[in-house]
Scaffold this motif. Structure first.
Motif, PDB file in Angstrom:
ATOM      1  N   VAL A 214     -11.866   5.149  -5.025  1.00 32.35           N
ATOM      2  CA  VAL A 214     -11.406   6.355  -5.501  1.00 32.35           C
ATOM      3  C   VAL A 214     -12.033   7.403  -4.644  1.00 32.35           C
ATOM      4  CG1 VAL A 214     -11.029   7.815  -7.547  1.00 32.35           C
ATOM      5  CG2 VAL A 214     -10.752   5.474  -7.867  1.00 32.35           C
ATOM      6  N   ILE A 215     -10.867   8.175  -4.041  1.00 33.03           N
ATOM      7  CA  ILE A 215     -11.392   9.174  -3.186  1.00 33.03           C
ATOM      8  C   ILE A 215     -10.860  10.529  -3.887  1.00 33.03           C
ATOM      9  CG2 ILE A 215     -11.540  10.331  -0.942  1.00 33.03           C
ATOM     10  CD1 ILE A 215     -11.737   7.649   0.267  1.00 33.03           C
ATOM     11  N   SER A 216     -11.873  11.679  -4.067  1.00 28.39           N
ATOM     12  CA  SER A 216     -11.252  12.822  -4.558  1.00 28.39           C
ATOM     13  C   SER A 216     -11.969  13.926  -3.889  1.00 28.39           C
ATOM     14  CB  SER A 216     -11.783  12.657  -6.060  1.00 28.39           C
ATOM     15  OG  SER A 216     -10.867  12.761  -6.916  1.00 28.39           O
ATOM     16  N   GLY A 217     -11.514  15.199  -4.163  1.00 29.31           N
ATOM     17  CA  GLY A 217     -12.072  16.303  -3.436  1.00 29.31           C
ATOM     18  C   GLY A 217     -10.978  17.321  -3.353  1.00 29.31           C
ATOM     19  N   PRO A 218     -11.367  18.617  -3.239  1.00 29.10           N
ATOM     20  CA  PRO A 218     -10.445  19.449  -3.149  1.00 29.10           C
ATOM     21  C   PRO A 218      -9.445  19.418  -2.082  1.00 29.10           C
ATOM     22  CG  PRO A 218     -12.483  20.474  -2.213  1.00 29.10           C
ATOM     23  CD  PRO A 218     -12.771  18.970  -2.856  1.00 29.10           C
TER      24      PRO A 218
ATOM     25  N   PHE B 249      -7.465  -2.779   3.838  1.00 28.30           N
ATOM     26  CA  PHE B 249      -7.074  -1.637   2.501  1.00 28.30           C
ATOM     27  C   PHE B 249      -5.548  -1.513   2.272  1.00 28.30           C
ATOM     28  CE2 PHE B 249     -11.370  -0.523   4.382  1.00 28.30           C
ATOM     29  CZ  PHE B 249     -12.017  -0.160   3.136  1.00 28.30           C
ATOM     30  N   GLY B 250      -5.534  -1.112   1.259  1.00 24.87           N
ATOM     31  CA  GLY B 250      -4.011  -0.826   0.731  1.00 24.87           C
ATOM     32  C   GLY B 250      -4.035   0.561   0.156  1.00 24.87           C
ATOM     33  N   PHE B 251      -2.997   1.369   0.456  1.00 20.65           N
ATOM     34  CA  PHE B 251      -3.260   2.767  -0.284  1.00 20.65           C
ATOM     35  C   PHE B 251      -2.349   2.730  -1.678  1.00 20.65           C
ATOM     36  CE2 PHE B 251      -1.334   7.135  -0.607  1.00 20.65           C
ATOM     37  CZ  PHE B 251      -2.488   7.797  -0.451  1.00 20.65           C
ATOM     38  N   SER B 252      -2.719   3.368  -2.587  1.00 23.62           N
ATOM     39  CA  SER B 252      -1.992   3.143  -3.830  1.00 23.62           C
ATOM     40  C   SER B 252      -1.236   4.464  -3.756  1.00 23.62           C
ATOM     41  CB  SER B 252      -3.110   3.589  -5.030  1.00 23.62           C
ATOM     42  OG  SER B 252      -2.470   4.059  -6.077  1.00 23.62           O
ATOM     43  N   VAL B 253       0.027   4.148  -3.751  1.00 24.46           N
ATOM     44  CA  VAL B 253       1.082   5.281  -3.602  1.00 24.46           C
ATOM     45  C   VAL B 253       1.373   6.033  -4.934  1.00 24.46           C
ATOM     46  CG1 VAL B 253       3.415   5.889  -2.824  1.00 24.46           C
ATOM     47  CG2 VAL B 253       2.279   3.919  -1.552  1.00 24.46           C
TER      48      VAL B 253
ATOM     49  N   ALA C 134       1.546   0.407  -8.877  1.00 28.51           N
ATOM     50  CA  ALA C 134       0.864   0.922  -7.501  1.00 28.51           C
ATOM     51  C   ALA C 134      -0.380   0.323  -7.229  1.00 28.51           C
ATOM     52  CB  ALA C 134       0.954   2.599  -7.441  1.00 28.51           C
ATOM     53  N   VAL C 135      -1.080   0.270  -8.204  1.00 31.36           N
ATOM     54  CA  VAL C 135      -2.433  -0.410  -8.056  1.00 31.36           C
ATOM     55  C   VAL C 135      -2.342  -1.825  -7.926  1.00 31.36           C
ATOM     56  CG1 VAL C 135      -4.743  -0.935  -8.998  1.00 31.36           C
ATOM     57  CG2 VAL C 135      -3.740   1.319  -8.989  1.00 31.36           C
TER      58      VAL C 135
ATOM     59  N   SER D 217      -1.332  -7.899  -2.804  1.00 28.47           N
ATOM     60  CA  SER D 217      -1.097  -7.970  -1.325  1.00 28.47           C
ATOM     61  C   SER D 217      -2.533  -8.422  -0.539  1.00 28.47           C
ATOM     62  CB  SER D 217      -0.697  -6.857  -0.504  1.00 28.47           C
ATOM     63  OG  SER D 217      -1.802  -5.653  -0.625  1.00 28.47           O
ATOM     64  N   GLY D 218      -3.546  -8.576  -1.698  1.00 27.53           N
ATOM     65  CA  GLY D 218      -4.972  -9.155  -1.137  1.00 27.53           C
ATOM     66  C   GLY D 218      -5.744  -8.193  -0.573  1.00 27.53           C
ATOM     67  N   LYS D 219      -5.392  -6.987  -0.700  1.00 26.02           N
ATOM     68  CA  LYS D 219      -5.955  -5.798  -0.032  1.00 26.02           C
ATOM     69  C   LYS D 219      -6.783  -5.087  -1.007  1.00 26.02           C
ATOM     70  CE  LYS D 219      -2.956  -5.165   3.740  1.00 26.02           C
ATOM     71  NZ  LYS D 219      -2.098  -4.497   4.392  1.00 26.02           N
ATOM     72  N   ARG D 220      -7.981  -4.130  -0.476  1.00 28.34           N
ATOM     73  CA  ARG D 220      -8.661  -3.441  -1.498  1.00 28.34           C
ATOM     74  C   ARG D 220      -7.945  -2.075  -1.496  1.00 28.34           C
ATOM     75  NH1 ARG D 220     -14.908  -1.941   0.100  1.00 28.34           N
ATOM     76  NH2 ARG D 220     -15.496  -1.314  -1.963  1.00 28.34           N
ATOM     77  N   CYS D 221      -7.914  -1.513  -2.796  1.00 25.98           N
ATOM     78  CA  CYS D 221      -7.037  -0.517  -3.203  1.00 25.98           C
ATOM     79  C   CYS D 221      -7.548   0.618  -2.879  1.00 25.98           C
ATOM     80  CB  CYS D 221      -6.390  -0.461  -4.418  1.00 25.98           C
ATOM     81  SG  CYS D 221      -5.368   0.485  -5.095  1.00 25.98           S
TER      82      CYS D 221
END
Ligand SMILES: Nc1ncnc2c1ncn2[C@@H]1O[C@H](COP(=O)(O)OP(=O)(O)OP(=O)(O)O)[C@@H](O)[C@H]1O
Ligand SMILES: Nc1nc2c(ncn2[C@@H]2O[C@H](COP(=O)(O)O)[C@@H](O)[C@H]2O)c(=O)[nH]1
Length: 364
Positions: free
Chosen positions: A139-143, A163-167, A218-219, A225-229
């Protein structure tokens, strides 16, 4: 309304008819949590083994079929079940691969309680056990404007198969270069509000005047797909995910200064001046919360992009052992070291309270 007979659980195990006409034909276990008995049954037919859960509410003397959230285990030969923390059941499936044999059935966690309230039904939630921290979602957060998207793009470019992006879903209008279903699922507020009410979202928040949210689908799409979210979400969202069933690594990206943040937003040129000022006002609160709430495992300053990217990779175990050892020696290393040990002992650590040690195989 009647009382459940005392012999009920034992009889289920022996599969002797006890007057409760259960549908399961395969394999059952039952576990008491408070005044409810959760009967977990594998429903075998010729082609597939799936798992079903029925709840006996002892106080009302009634059977309930719950709403099932999350992805449940499939294709296995049987299972064992153990109650953890009085709020979740660990299910170990038989005949599955080691990577696919630990599952968690949440029956009374905060997340399940919230969903019960929202849906007005009994709710259970499945999630798969993940081995070590290296496979945890990130989980990436920030302003706004700090560089989260830039860093995520770098990760996806360097590790395209990992990696796979959670849309996310959002009610904001698309920017000129943004594609529906790739950058976001752009949606109507009324539709999104209904989906939130129906329990389809892991988290959601009102950010800069628009609604944003991560759907469970999404997650799961990334997990399937076997990827890291990877999730790019605001601090409120990160707080919700921390309280949810998704065990992740939480990273906060902070700007070197407010002036630099403003400069980046201006240079990006995707918002009006009014919108930029709104985002900057919200940024102050986000930075304060990000640093003080104790949600985040790592706080990284994005001053020099390459350096921050390197630190990001270090935070999610993408650097070689030599590099990791040098991080371990640094002042912020204690926690990382702890995690490294867990990883090397090949523990399943979906929850901090739980460690299932497996025999250590050859190092790869
Ligand atoms: N370390 C850096 N130094 C200078 N510019 C940077 C740095 N990191 C990112 N940028 C630039 O800052 C701008 C904002 O970055 P980005 O869009 O990745 O931010 P974000 O955190 O994803 O924003 P939002 O939350 O609004 O989506 C971009 O133009 C990007 O190229
Ligand atoms: N809580 C959530 N926040 C999200 C989600 N997706 C994105 N975001 C955050 O919104 C702001 C603004 O994004 P922008 O694309 O309009 O610039 C940013 O901080 C994102 O992290 C989400 O699903 N949930």
């Amino acid at each position: 309304m009647g009382e459940a007979p005392m012999f009920y659980v034992e009889n289920l195990k022996d599969r002797v008819s006890n007057g409760f006409n259960l549908r399961f034909k395969g394999f059952e276990t039952s576990i008491d949590v408070g005044d409810k008995t959760f009967v977990i049954g594998s429903n075998n037919n010729d082609s597939i083994s799936s798992i079903e859960v029925q709840i006996y509410d002892k106080s009302r003397g009634k059977w309930v079929i719950p709403t099932v959230l999350g992805t449940e285990p499939k294709r296995y030969e049987g299972h064992s079940a153990i109650l953890l923390n009085e709020d979740r059941i660990m299910v170990i499936t038989w005949g599955s691969t080691p990577d696919d044999c630990i599952w968690f059935l949440e029956v009374d966690t905060e997340y399940v309680k919230q969903q019960k309230k929202a849906l007005g039904t009994e709710v259970i939630a499945w999630s798969k056990g993940v081995r070590g921290d290296a496979e945890k979602p990130v989980v990436i957060s920030g302003p706004s404007g700090v560089g989260k998207g830039t860093l995520i793009n770098m990760l996806m470019k360097e590790f395209p198969t990992m990696f796979g992006f959670s849309v996310s879903h959002t009610t904001r209008a698309p920017r000129s270069i943004e594609k529906n279903g790739v950058h976001y699922h752009f949606t109507e507020r009324s539709i999104m509000e209904k989906d939130i009410k129906d329990g389809k979202f892991l988290e959601f928040a009102s950010v800069h005047g628009n609604l944003y949210g991560t759907s469970i689908e999404a997650v799961e799409a990334v997990a399937d797909s076997g990827k890291r979210c990877i999730l790019d979400i605001d601090v409120q969202g990160a707080k919700s995910v921390r309280a949810s069933s998704l065990d992740a690594v939480f990273i906060f990206i902070s700007p070197p200064s407010m002036a630099k943040l403003e400069e980046r937003l201006h240079l990006r040129g995707t918002e009006t001046e009014e919108q930029i000022q709104k985002r900057l006002r919200n940024a102050k609160a986000e930075i304060e919360q990000g640093k003080s709430l104790g949600i985040f495992d790592h706080i990284l300053c994005n001053d020099h992009l390459e350096k921050c990217y390197d630190n990001l990779k270090g935070s999610i175990y993408l650097q070689n052992m030599q590099r990791r050892r040098s991080i371990i020696r640094s002042s912020l290393s204690l926690r990382l070291w702890d995690r490294e040990i867990h990883q090397r002992t090949r523990s399943f650590s979906m929850y901090p309270c739980l460690k299932v040690e497996l025999p250590v195989g050859p190092e790869v």
